[in-house]
Design a protein around this motif. Structure first.
Motif, PDB file in Angstrom:
ATOM      1  N   SER A 120       0.826  -1.209   0.000  1.00  0.00           N
ATOM      2  CA  SER A 120       0.000   0.000   0.000  1.00  0.00           C
ATOM      3  C   SER A 120       0.860   1.259   0.000  1.00  0.00           C
ATOM      4  O   SER A 120       0.538   2.245  -0.675  1.00  0.00           O
ATOM      5  N   MET A 121       1.960   1.240   0.738  1.00  0.00           N
ATOM      6  CA  MET A 121       2.863   2.400   0.788  1.00  0.00           C
ATOM      7  C   MET A 121       3.497   2.667  -0.574  1.00  0.00           C
ATOM      8  O   MET A 121       3.616   3.818  -1.006  1.00  0.00           O
ATOM      9  N   LEU A 122       3.900   1.601  -1.275  1.00  0.00           N
ATOM     10  CA  LEU A 122       4.511   1.764  -2.594  1.00  0.00           C
ATOM     11  C   LEU A 122       3.516   2.353  -3.592  1.00  0.00           C
ATOM     12  O   LEU A 122       3.872   3.204  -4.416  1.00  0.00           O
ATOM     13  N   ALA A 123       2.274   1.891  -3.518  1.00  0.00           N
ATOM     14  CA  ALA A 123       1.245   2.429  -4.414  1.00  0.00           C
ATOM     15  C   ALA A 123       0.987   3.898  -4.110  1.00  0.00           C
ATOM     16  O   ALA A 123       0.860   4.729  -5.029  1.00  0.00           O
ATOM     17  N   LYS A 124       0.932   4.248  -2.827  1.00  0.00           N
ATOM     18  CA  LYS A 124       0.692   5.637  -2.435  1.00  0.00           C
ATOM     19  C   LYS A 124       1.832   6.545  -2.870  1.00  0.00           C
ATOM     20  O   LYS A 124       1.616   7.711  -3.236  1.00  0.00           O
ATOM     21  N   ALA A 125       3.063   6.013  -2.849  1.00  0.00           N
ATOM     22  CA  ALA A 125       4.231   6.813  -3.235  1.00  0.00           C
ATOM     23  C   ALA A 125       4.268   7.102  -4.726  1.00  0.00           C
ATOM     24  O   ALA A 125       4.962   8.028  -5.157  1.00  0.00           O
ATOM     25  N   GLY A 126       3.547   6.298  -5.533  1.00  0.00           N
ATOM     26  CA  GLY A 126       3.492   6.576  -6.961  1.00  0.00           C
ATOM     27  C   GLY A 126       3.888   5.444  -7.881  1.00  0.00           C
ATOM     28  O   GLY A 126       3.829   5.597  -9.105  1.00  0.00           O
ATOM     29  N   LEU A 127       4.300   4.287  -7.331  1.00  0.00           N
ATOM     30  CA  LEU A 127       4.663   3.178  -8.207  1.00  0.00           C
ATOM     31  C   LEU A 127       3.425   2.659  -8.938  1.00  0.00           C
ATOM     32  O   LEU A 127       2.323   2.600  -8.374  1.00  0.00           O
ATOM     33  N   THR A 128       3.617   2.268 -10.191  1.00  0.00           N
ATOM     34  CA  THR A 128       2.514   1.761 -11.014  1.00  0.00           C
ATOM     35  C   THR A 128       2.720   0.322 -11.458  1.00  0.00           C
ATOM     36  O   THR A 128       1.852  -0.260 -12.109  1.00  0.00           O
ATOM     37  N   HIS A 129       3.862  -0.270 -11.108  1.00  0.00           N
ATOM     38  CA  HIS A 129       4.205  -1.625 -11.576  1.00  0.00           C
ATOM     39  C   HIS A 129       5.428  -2.058 -10.782  1.00  0.00           C
ATOM     40  O   HIS A 129       6.246  -1.220 -10.386  1.00  0.00           O
ATOM     41  N   ILE A 130       5.570  -3.362 -10.554  1.00  0.00           N
ATOM     42  CA  ILE A 130       6.756  -3.880  -9.850  1.00  0.00           C
ATOM     43  C   ILE A 130       7.284  -5.104 -10.584  1.00  0.00           C
ATOM     44  O   ILE A 130       6.521  -5.956 -11.031  1.00  0.00           O
ATOM     45  N   ILE A 131       8.614  -5.161 -10.694  1.00  0.00           N
ATOM     46  CA  ILE A 131       9.309  -6.368 -11.150  1.00  0.00           C
ATOM     47  C   ILE A 131      10.079  -6.899  -9.947  1.00  0.00           C
ATOM     48  O   ILE A 131      10.886  -6.181  -9.353  1.00  0.00           O
ATOM     49  N   THR A 132       9.824  -8.133  -9.579  1.00  0.00           N
ATOM     50  CA  THR A 132      10.528  -8.730  -8.454  1.00  0.00           C
ATOM     51  C   THR A 132      10.922 -10.156  -8.825  1.00  0.00           C
ATOM     52  O   THR A 132      10.727 -10.579  -9.967  1.00  0.00           O
ATOM     53  N   MET A 133      11.483 -10.881  -7.868  1.00  0.00           N
ATOM     54  CA  MET A 133      11.970 -12.233  -8.170  1.00  0.00           C
ATOM     55  C   MET A 133      11.731 -13.159  -6.981  1.00  0.00           C
ATOM     56  O   MET A 133      12.096 -12.826  -5.845  1.00  0.00           O
ATOM     57  N   ASP A 134      11.116 -14.298  -7.255  1.00  0.00           N
ATOM     58  CA  ASP A 134      10.904 -15.346  -6.255  1.00  0.00           C
ATOM     59  C   ASP A 134      10.365 -14.798  -4.940  1.00  0.00           C
ATOM     60  O   ASP A 134      11.025 -14.855  -3.888  1.00  0.00           O
ATOM     61  N   LEU A 135       9.144 -14.267  -4.991  1.00  0.00           N
ATOM     62  CA  LEU A 135       8.472 -13.859  -3.760  1.00  0.00           C
ATOM     63  C   LEU A 135       8.383 -15.047  -2.805  1.00  0.00           C
ATOM     64  O   LEU A 135       8.200 -16.189  -3.235  1.00  0.00           O
ATOM     65  N   HIS A 136       8.502 -14.764  -1.527  1.00  0.00           N
ATOM     66  CA  HIS A 136       8.464 -15.852  -0.543  1.00  0.00           C
ATOM     67  C   HIS A 136       7.153 -16.624  -0.629  1.00  0.00           C
ATOM     68  O   HIS A 136       7.131 -17.845  -0.479  1.00  0.00           O
ATOM     69  N   GLN A 137       6.071 -15.915  -0.865  1.00  0.00           N
ATOM     70  CA  GLN A 137       4.772 -16.531  -1.139  1.00  0.00           C
ATOM     71  C   GLN A 137       4.181 -15.831  -2.359  1.00  0.00           C
ATOM     72  O   GLN A 137       4.083 -14.606  -2.374  1.00  0.00           O
ATOM     73  N   LYS A 138       3.803 -16.604  -3.364  1.00  0.00           N
ATOM     74  CA  LYS A 138       3.279 -15.987  -4.595  1.00  0.00           C
ATOM     75  C   LYS A 138       2.002 -15.191  -4.346  1.00  0.00           C
ATOM     76  O   LYS A 138       1.682 -14.267  -5.087  1.00  0.00           O
ATOM     77  N   GLU A 139       1.277 -15.543  -3.281  1.00  0.00           N
ATOM     78  CA  GLU A 139       0.024 -14.846  -2.985  1.00  0.00           C
ATOM     79  C   GLU A 139       0.237 -13.385  -2.619  1.00  0.00           C
ATOM     80  O   GLU A 139      -0.714 -12.597  -2.603  1.00  0.00           O
ATOM     81  N   TYR A 295      25.407 -29.065  -1.169  1.00  0.00           N
ATOM     82  CA  TYR A 295      25.285 -27.733  -1.757  1.00  0.00           C
ATOM     83  C   TYR A 295      23.980 -27.096  -1.286  1.00  0.00           C
ATOM     84  O   TYR A 295      22.973 -27.780  -1.098  1.00  0.00           O
ATOM     85  N   ILE A 296      24.012 -25.772  -1.115  1.00  0.00           N
ATOM     86  CA  ILE A 296      22.802 -24.996  -0.823  1.00  0.00           C
ATOM     87  C   ILE A 296      22.559 -24.071  -2.017  1.00  0.00           C
ATOM     88  O   ILE A 296      23.462 -23.346  -2.435  1.00  0.00           O
ATOM     89  N   MET A 297      21.346 -24.100  -2.567  1.00  0.00           N
ATOM     90  CA  MET A 297      20.975 -23.221  -3.675  1.00  0.00           C
ATOM     91  C   MET A 297      19.802 -22.353  -3.222  1.00  0.00           C
ATOM     92  O   MET A 297      18.762 -22.874  -2.804  1.00  0.00           O
ATOM     93  N   ALA A 298      19.961 -21.033  -3.283  1.00  0.00           N
ATOM     94  CA  ALA A 298      18.886 -20.127  -2.874  1.00  0.00           C
ATOM     95  C   ALA A 298      18.913 -18.884  -3.749  1.00  0.00           C
ATOM     96  O   ALA A 298      19.975 -18.476  -4.239  1.00  0.00           O
ATOM     97  N   THR A 299      17.757 -18.275  -3.915  1.00  0.00           N
ATOM     98  CA  THR A 299      17.670 -17.056  -4.734  1.00  0.00           C
ATOM     99  C   THR A 299      18.253 -15.860  -4.002  1.00  0.00           C
ATOM    100  O   THR A 299      19.080 -15.130  -4.549  1.00  0.00           O
ATOM    101  N   HIS A 300      17.800 -15.648  -2.773  1.00  0.00           N
ATOM    102  CA  HIS A 300      18.180 -14.443  -2.034  1.00  0.00           C
ATOM    103  C   HIS A 300      19.140 -14.796  -0.903  1.00  0.00           C
ATOM    104  O   HIS A 300      18.761 -15.456   0.064  1.00  0.00           O
ATOM    105  N   GLY A 301      20.372 -14.345  -1.008  1.00  0.00           N
ATOM    106  CA  GLY A 301      21.376 -14.622   0.012  1.00  0.00           C
ATOM    107  C   GLY A 301      21.504 -13.471   0.995  1.00  0.00           C
ATOM    108  O   GLY A 301      22.415 -12.643   0.872  1.00  0.00           O
TER     109      GLY A 301
END
Length: 370
Positions: A120-139, A295-301
């Motif tokens: 909600s804060m990002l929308a209020k600040a003026g963002l109109t779209h987001i590109i992100t990667m591997d959200l912890h929960q897709k919901e 081996y450990i494989m993860a997106t966000h270190g």
């Protein structure tokens, strides 16, 4: 300088030089330069942003990587987005490879869903779209009132496994808990490898506290349902004819590994590696069960606190993460940490959005469960 006729600008909202490395790699692939801006902290720790060029009528991409000081990075992003909005930018698109507070996406006791607040804060600040990667929960995408493109790092990590792990055909993909089994299954099916799941770890699962107020109530040490307890300590009689069933307490079973890891290379996959205690414990269990490399494989270190030291002293042979989060200092402390560059897919996403092209190409062979 940025090419004016391109119709878009790319800015970095980070005040730290270490956090601008990913932004520089993305702009190099796009063939543009970073927009001219100054982001800094006042002596009283207030964030100040000064945009040094005209953005009127332009599509703006703000690249924001999240360092250890998460709250400062969020304020930098919010202040820059609002500065661009008040400067009459046409569209403001946030490129946030690691979305902060993504683990706080469910009600816990009487807490709050912080990732929804941040959306909600990002929308209020003026963002109109987001590109992100591997959200912890897709919901989490449902918290936003504008489009969200949730890219995947798995193609890059799978490519690393195939090219950099000798004899990877003798490997087995491991989920360190049943909650991570779906992600591990996706890797196993794509690599045509076996799957193992570690079950029974003494850890608190997010799903245990998802409803927010321990409902149904915890079991009391009583022989029967004697009614509701008042603040005074007295009991209020239950409604006539109603006997509420009591919920049995959970009991975690002894630690077991479902799947044969003996004489195999164990590859543990997850989306975030921060507090590495669970990973270190999983590595010790796998060693006991006969795995000869881990081996450990993860997106966000994120690799907070003593993570580099714990990894260096553990049975883990290598930790592979992407550059969504800056971790150069941790790499100096622990040579076991390796980095995979994902700037290519982020740059391609920016190019496609600006040109109005379909994003489907970036989601090839990705199913709903991935």
């Amino acid at each position: 300088m940025n090419v004016p006729k391109s119709g878009y600008r790319v800015f970095s909202a980070n005040s730290s030089a270490a956090c601008t490395e990913l932004a520089k790699k993305i702009t190099e692939r796009l063939g543009v330069e970073l927009g001219k801006s100054v982001v800094f902290q006042e002596s009283n720790r207030e964030t100040r942003v000064d945009v040094k060029e005209s953005v009127r009528g332009q599509t703006i991409f703000i690249i924001q990587t999240i360092p250890r000081d998460v709250n400062t990075a969020i304020m930098e992003l919010l202040v820059m987005a609002y500065a661009l909005k008040t400067s009459c930018a046409k569209n403001i698109i946030g490129v946030i490879p690691y979305f902060p507070y993504s683990k706080q996406c469910k009600m816990r006791k009487r807490g709050s869903i912080v990732s929804k607040l941040l959306a909600s804060m990002l929308a209020k600040a003026g963002l109109t779209h987001i590109i992100t990667m591997d959200l912890h929960q897709k919901e989490i995408q449902g918290f936003f009132s504008f489009p969200v493109d949730n890219l995947r790092a798995s193609p890059f990590l799978i490519q690393y496994i195939q090219e950099e792990i000798p004899d990877y055909r003798n490997a087995i993909i491991v989920a360190k808990s049943p909650a991570a089994a779906k992600r591990a299954q996706s890797y196993a099916e794509r690599l045509r490898l076996g799957l193992a799941v570690i079950h029974g770890e003494a850890q608190c699962s997010e799903s245990d506290m998802a409803d927010g107020r321990h409902s149904p109530p915890c079991v009391r040490n009583t022989t029967g349902h004697t009614g509701l307890e008042l603040p005074s300590g007295k009991q209020q009689a239950p409604f006539p004819g109603i006997e509420l069933p009591m919920m049995m307490a959970k009991e975690k079973p002894p630690i077991t590994v479902v799947g044969d890891v003996g004489g195999r290379i164990a590859i543990i996959v997850d989306d975030i590696i921060d507090d590495v205690g669970d990973f270190v414990a999983a590595a010790e269990i796998l060693k006991e069960r006969g795995a000869y490399k881990i081996y450990i494989m993860a997106t966000h270190g994120l690799l907070s606190a003593d993570a580099p030291r714990l990894i260096e002293e553990s049975a883990i042979d290598e930790v592979v993460v992407t550059n969504t989060v800056p971790h150069e200092v941790q790499k100096l402390q622990c040579p076991k940490i390796k980095t995979v560059d994902v700037s290519m897919i982020l740059a391609e996403a920016i190019r496609r959005i600006h040109n109005g092209e379909s994003m489907a190409y970036l989601f090839r062979n990705i199913t709903v469960d991935d």
